[in-house]
Design an enzyme around this catalytic site. Sequence first.
Site, PDB file in Angstrom:
ATOM      1  N   ASP A 169       0.868  -1.178   0.000  1.00 31.73           N
ATOM      2  CA  ASP A 169       0.000   0.000   0.000  1.00 31.73           C
ATOM      3  C   ASP A 169       0.901   1.224   0.000  1.00 31.73           C
ATOM      4  O   ASP A 169       1.528   1.552   1.004  1.00 31.73           O
ATOM      5  CB  ASP A 169      -0.898  -0.004   1.239  1.00 31.73           C
ATOM      6  N   ASN A 225     -11.259  -2.214  11.805  1.00 31.79           N
ATOM      7  CA  ASN A 225     -12.523  -2.275  11.077  1.00 31.79           C
ATOM      8  C   ASN A 225     -13.550  -3.039  11.902  1.00 31.79           C
ATOM      9  O   ASN A 225     -13.259  -4.127  12.410  1.00 31.79           O
ATOM     10  CB  ASN A 225     -12.319  -2.977   9.728  1.00 31.79           C
TER      11      ASN A 225
END
Length: 481
Positions: free
Chosen positions: A90, A154
């Site tokens: 990422d 999350n």
Amino acid sequence: MAIEKIMGSETEIGITARDTSSFDPVGNSIFLINALPPAQPVRALWDYAGENPLLDARGFEVSGEHERPSQQDNRAINKVLANGGRLYVDGAHPEYSTPEVSNARDLVLFEKAGERLLDRCREAANATLPAHQQLLLYKNNSDGKGNSYGYHENYLVSRRLGFDRLVEGLTPFLVSRIVFCGAGKVGSENGTEPCDYQLSQRADFFETLIGLDTMAKRPIINTRDEPHADEEKYRRLHVIVGDSNMSELTTYLKVGTTAIVLALVEDGCIRKDLALEDPVRAIKEISHDTTCRRKVRLKRGKEFSAVELQREYLELALEYYATAEASAQVADLLERWQAVLDRLAEDPLSCHRELDWVIKKELLTSYMAKKGIGFDDQRISMLDLQYHDLRRDKGLFYRLEREGYVERLCTDAEILEAIGTPPADTRAYFRGTWSSILLDSGESTVKRIPMAEPGRGTKKLVGEILERSDSVAELLERLAG
């Protein structure tokens, strides 16, 4: 009634090399994940069809480019793992995503499995590199040069919960929880007030309350609206305000208490007005105070310390579970939460076996006393970094762990098993971090299996079918039946 808080985390890892003069973080990150040991990769590509990072939870889509990697790039930067997680690149960092789990202890377990897996990648990569190019990995959040990289939690949340209510109920909790889930950090960054040592590595980098960005103008509440599940029923709350932790107990408290508070918010049980006057300023003020006694101002004029704010949430949770059924793990979390807050109020250093920022501070102050130096000595900054080193024979946290100086939650055997075994009680067992899984049986069309329910696809539901299926075609036939 609040829905089950299925959860997961994503950890961006700091990467560097012994000789930084020609170091390429992007190229080396790609090289690292492609050194993944042969026993780990699943023959799969990541499907980006359902991804839209520009959707905002406030009800609109932000303008901007939505890039998807080519199939060739996808193979290079994405590795689907045997444990249901994912290893990928990422930006300029390797990143590990846990599989979806149903509880806080399992999240700790699969995060720790990710640390071991990343270190195996480092060993495999370094076996092919000369000494001066050897790679080093750190599970921290700052390079000390003004750059911060993230740790994202999350949580599955009901779509029925209005986003405004979520922000209102959760913000004071997220700002104040750093008293027990900060990773600890020498000095300050991003133009904040100077300090010798602070609770959180991330606090200095937050500049606004609400927003979609994760790399610029970082918000305390992130508004990304990608549920990776049935979008009519669920939100995926994407929390970017936390630190990467080494301590198992710190991670356990961080995600476990957050899941509890989310249940309170969903069920309308946050009946106290805890809104902060300036959350962005408050998180920095709390982080810079290692006594945990500094007061921050609420909108209604009262002032609370972070510990006092946390006690308000704890009292609401105890009241909630006085009438609601609590699992053994929730009962354990409530007990630990209360005990940690009591000790932080009396003497923060008494948490030296559980909380990262305290473990690290005790280590650093002991070294400074021995050497007769202060926080401004370069050796202290190096020790700060070394605490997060993922090499099990070099990392200072691992050394403390080996020598019995920190409390543990998981065993080494459990962690090693979690490297290649998915959780049995979420869809990660079948595999589907996002909304569906695509299977190629060799026919003219690829079959898509919807995976919109994170609590489906468990071992109980599909384990026997998987065991009896010798091919993709057989699996599809049995699933259809």
